[in-house]
Scaffold this motif. Structure first.
Motif, PDB file in Angstrom:
ATOM      1  N   GLN A  95       1.375   7.824 -14.611  1.00 40.72           N
ATOM      2  CA  GLN A  95       2.140   6.903 -13.767  1.00 40.72           C
ATOM      3  C   GLN A  95       1.952   7.227 -12.285  1.00 40.72           C
ATOM      4  OE1 GLN A  95       6.153   5.716 -15.102  1.00 40.72           O
ATOM      5  NE2 GLN A  95       5.813   7.190 -16.813  1.00 40.72           N
ATOM      6  N   VAL A  96       1.925   8.536 -11.984  1.00 38.51           N
ATOM      7  CA  VAL A  96       1.723   8.919 -10.583  1.00 38.51           C
ATOM      8  C   VAL A  96       0.321   8.511 -10.127  1.00 38.51           C
ATOM      9  CG1 VAL A  96       1.513  10.878  -8.987  1.00 38.51           C
ATOM     10  CG2 VAL A  96       3.391  10.795 -10.652  1.00 38.51           C
ATOM     11  N   ASP A  97      -0.691   8.792 -10.983  1.00 36.44           N
ATOM     12  CA  ASP A  97      -2.075   8.482 -10.608  1.00 36.44           C
ATOM     13  C   ASP A  97      -2.311   6.977 -10.489  1.00 36.44           C
ATOM     14  OD1 ASP A  97      -2.600  11.158 -10.548  1.00 36.44           O
ATOM     15  OD2 ASP A  97      -3.557  11.245 -12.539  1.00 36.44           O
ATOM     16  N   GLU A  98      -1.567   6.183 -11.242  1.00 38.82           N
ATOM     17  CA  GLU A  98      -1.727   4.730 -11.147  1.00 38.82           C
ATOM     18  C   GLU A  98      -1.119   4.186  -9.842  1.00 38.82           C
ATOM     19  OE1 GLU A  98       0.039   3.284 -14.709  1.00 38.82           O
ATOM     20  OE2 GLU A  98      -1.765   3.617 -15.938  1.00 38.82           O
ATOM     21  N   GLY A 111      -6.107   8.617   1.542  1.00 36.26           N
ATOM     22  CA  GLY A 111      -6.066   7.302   2.215  1.00 36.26           C
ATOM     23  C   GLY A 111      -5.109   6.371   1.507  1.00 36.26           C
ATOM     24  N   GLU A 112      -5.063   5.124   1.973  1.00 37.62           N
ATOM     25  CA  GLU A 112      -4.137   4.162   1.387  1.00 37.62           C
ATOM     26  C   GLU A 112      -4.654   3.651   0.039  1.00 37.62           C
ATOM     27  OE1 GLU A 112      -1.866   2.034   5.106  1.00 37.62           O
ATOM     28  OE2 GLU A 112      -3.676   1.072   4.333  1.00 37.62           O
ATOM     29  N   GLN A 113      -3.706   3.491  -0.860  1.00 36.79           N
ATOM     30  CA  GLN A 113      -4.012   2.950  -2.186  1.00 36.79           C
ATOM     31  C   GLN A 113      -3.141   1.723  -2.415  1.00 36.79           C
ATOM     32  OE1 GLN A 113      -6.375   4.266  -4.114  1.00 36.79           O
ATOM     33  NE2 GLN A 113      -6.736   6.051  -2.754  1.00 36.79           N
ATOM     34  N   VAL A 114      -3.718   0.720  -3.061  1.00 38.59           N
ATOM     35  CA  VAL A 114      -2.964  -0.515  -3.326  1.00 38.59           C
ATOM     36  C   VAL A 114      -1.953  -0.237  -4.426  1.00 38.59           C
ATOM     37  CG1 VAL A 114      -3.097  -2.901  -4.140  1.00 38.59           C
ATOM     38  CG2 VAL A 114      -4.847  -1.995  -2.594  1.00 38.59           C
ATOM     39  N   VAL A 115      -0.724  -0.614  -4.150  1.00 37.64           N
ATOM     40  CA  VAL A 115       0.363  -0.423  -5.119  1.00 37.64           C
ATOM     41  C   VAL A 115       0.510  -1.689  -5.951  1.00 37.64           C
ATOM     42  CG1 VAL A 115       2.846  -0.063  -5.363  1.00 37.64           C
ATOM     43  CG2 VAL A 115       1.549   1.218  -3.639  1.00 37.64           C
ATOM     44  N   TYR A 151       0.844  -1.197   0.000  1.00 36.22           N
ATOM     45  CA  TYR A 151       0.000   0.000   0.000  1.00 36.22           C
ATOM     46  C   TYR A 151       0.891   1.264   0.000  1.00 36.22           C
ATOM     47  CZ  TYR A 151      -3.706  -3.219   1.434  1.00 36.22           C
ATOM     48  OH  TYR A 151      -4.583  -4.260   1.497  1.00 36.22           O
ATOM     49  N   VAL A 152       0.323   2.360  -0.565  1.00 32.87           N
ATOM     50  CA  VAL A 152       0.982   3.671  -0.473  1.00 32.87           C
ATOM     51  C   VAL A 152       0.003   4.619   0.205  1.00 32.87           C
ATOM     52  CG1 VAL A 152       0.166   4.426  -2.750  1.00 32.87           C
ATOM     53  CG2 VAL A 152       2.155   5.541  -1.740  1.00 32.87           C
ATOM     54  N   ARG A 153       0.532   5.440   1.101  1.00 31.39           N
ATOM     55  CA  ARG A 153      -0.311   6.381   1.846  1.00 31.39           C
ATOM     56  C   ARG A 153      -0.447   7.679   1.035  1.00 31.39           C
ATOM     57  NH1 ARG A 153       2.948   4.080   5.963  1.00 31.39           N
ATOM     58  NH2 ARG A 153       1.689   2.814   7.412  1.00 31.39           N
ATOM     59  N   LEU A 191       3.516  10.927  -3.296  1.00 27.25           N
ATOM     60  CA  LEU A 191       2.900  11.143  -4.603  1.00 27.25           C
ATOM     61  C   LEU A 191       2.383  12.574  -4.755  1.00 27.25           C
ATOM     62  CD1 LEU A 191       0.915   7.797  -5.048  1.00 27.25           C
ATOM     63  CD2 LEU A 191       3.134   8.417  -5.997  1.00 27.25           C
ATOM     64  N   GLU A 192       1.918  13.180  -3.671  1.00 26.87           N
ATOM     65  CA  GLU A 192       1.399  14.557  -3.741  1.00 26.87           C
ATOM     66  C   GLU A 192       2.498  15.523  -4.131  1.00 26.87           C
ATOM     67  OE1 GLU A 192      -1.711  16.885  -4.107  1.00 26.87           O
ATOM     68  OE2 GLU A 192      -1.805  14.764  -3.520  1.00 26.87           O
ATOM     69  N   ALA A 193       3.723  15.245  -3.637  1.00 29.47           N
ATOM     70  CA  ALA A 193       4.856  16.104  -3.999  1.00 29.47           C
ATOM     71  C   ALA A 193       5.122  16.027  -5.505  1.00 29.47           C
ATOM     72  CB  ALA A 193       6.102  15.700  -3.204  1.00 29.47           C
ATOM     73  N   LEU A 194       4.970  14.795  -6.051  1.00 27.80           N
ATOM     74  CA  LEU A 194       5.181  14.649  -7.498  1.00 27.80           C
ATOM     75  C   LEU A 194       4.094  15.386  -8.267  1.00 27.80           C
ATOM     76  CD1 LEU A 194       6.253  10.894  -7.879  1.00 27.80           C
ATOM     77  CD2 LEU A 194       7.665  12.919  -7.558  1.00 27.80           C
TER      78      LEU A 194
END
Length: 409
Positions: free
Chosen positions: A79-82, A22-26, A16-18, A89-92
């Motif tokens: 790629q970031v949204d996936e 919320g958490e998203q499955v990587v 998962y990535v925070r 990811l927000e920084a990207l």
């Protein structure tokens, strides 16, 4: 289960990535430890960081088009949204948003620059058209033609405008060049016709010049050659080849005549130089008669000298005034001596001079007597006034006495 600030791995191996949502499955990791799973997806994140950094650099330092830049940004954003990576990811997304703003700003700058370039190109082409239209009326055929060719090269180096504007300006530009070319062709066609007329006229002048080359009528022929030269200049130039050939024949005919005349004149000049020597000897002989002491002998001697003078003939023209002046001076001196002798021996003139002298002497004596009386009476003012009048009469008396002396007493 293993975790870090940006992600975790659960007991089933799901990563998962925070995120702010919320958490998203990587993804799923079954091949190793949870730590290795996190490290793998973190490296994928760092790969995205590197790609974004490279794109930022390309946008900043190269002429990457806005379209290509936005395509690359969209690819990275996908790629970031996936979210198949573990990291901030927000920084990207923030960096990608800033990059979009930068690309949009660059797009506007380029649009403005392109518009400015178009305005400058229009202004430049309008200036070229205006100059070409001015040159179209020029009669400086060579310089104007060269300038028009240079304007074409300048035109080719300028950016194109929109089709309508560019075509309209090019039409005016091309029309000006065509008008100049048409006028130039007409001018040179007329010039060729004039030169052909000049060639025919000069053929006639050459024929006359060649016919005169053997003349020995020096004065009238030389004058006619001067007239022919004036006519030659007035006719204008023929074509270069004809002009050179005709001029050679024209000058050659003149040279034949003037060479012959020069030889004849050289002989004449030599003869006149001998005449000058003889006349100088006679002038020296005449000058020895001065001053005149025996009028009768001087007159006879001068007559003899003058007869020999007249028999000699011409002298060089430039020497004539001086040598003739010497003889005239002697002749004038003898004439003045004759006039003096006549005055001296003329009874009537002598009597008039003597009578005038007597009258002036009587007036002087009378005034002197009046001055003396005024002085004796103490009337100095009257005496001074009479003295001034006395001085004037004495001056007249002196002149009269000198005139009387010319008559011998």
């Amino acid at each position: 289960m293993s975790s870090d600030p940006w992600g975790r791995v659960d007991e089933t191996g799901t990563v998962y990535v925070r995120t702010a949502d919320g958490e998203q499955v990587v993804g799923s990791w079954q091949a190793g430890s949870p730590e290795e799973a996190l490290a793998y997806f973190e490296r994928k994140y760092e790969g995205l960081v590197v790609e974004i950094g490279l794109l930022e650099k390309r946008v900043k330092t190269t002429d990457l088009s806005a379209k290509d830049a936005m395509t690359a940004i969209d690819h990275l954003r996908t790629q970031v949204d996936e979210h198949h990576v573990v990291g901030d990811l927000e920084a990207l997304r923030t960096r990608l948003d800033k990059l979009v703003a930068t690309v949009e700003a660059r797009r506007e700058e380029r649009k403005a620059a392109k518009a400015k370039q178009a305005d400058e190109a229009r202004t430049a082409k309008e200036a070229l058209v205006a100059e070409a239209e001015e040159l179209a009326a020029s009669e400086q055929w060579r310089s104007a033609g060269e300038r028009l060719r240079a304007l074409v090269d300048t035109w080719k180096g300028l950016p194109r405008l929109d089709r309508k504007a560019d075509d309209e300006l090019w039409h005016r530009f091309s029309h000006a060049r065509s008008a100049f070319s048409k006028r130039r062709k007409a001018h040179f066609a007329a010039l060729d016709a004039q030169r052909e007329d000049a060639r025919k006229a000069k053929e006639k002048l050459v024929a006359e010049a060649e016919a005169l080359s053997g003349s020995t009528d020096w004065g009238p022929t030389a004058a006619r050659y001067r007239d022919l030269m004036a006519e030659w200049k007035a006719v204008g130039r023929a074509q270069r080849e004809s002009e050179d050939e005709l001029w050679g024949r024209f000058r050659g005919a003149q040279d034949v005549f003037f060479q012959a005349r020069s030889e004849v004149f050289a002989e004449r000049d030599a003869e006149q130089q001998v005449n000058l020597t003889h006349k100088e000897e006679l002038a020296a002989e005449a000058e020895k008669l001065l001053p005149v002491t025996d009028l009768k002998a001087a007159r006879a001697a001068f007559r003899s000298i003058n007869e020999r003078w007249e028999a000699i003939g011409h002298v060089p023209r430039d020497a004539r005034p001086k040598i003739e002046g010497r003889m005239h001076a002697v002749e004038r001196a003898i004439q003045e001596a004759e006039e003096a002798e006549w005055r001296r021996t003329n009874p009537e003139a002598r009597a008039r001079a003597a009578g005038l002298t007597g009258q002036l002497q009587a007036a002087v004596d009378k005034l002197q007597e009046q001055v003396d009386k005024a002085r004796a009476a103490g009337n100095d003012a009257k005496a001074d006034k009479l003295s001034k009048e006395l001085e004037g009469r004495k001056a007249l008396l002196d002149q009269a006495l000198k005139g009387l002396e010319e008559f011998g007493g």
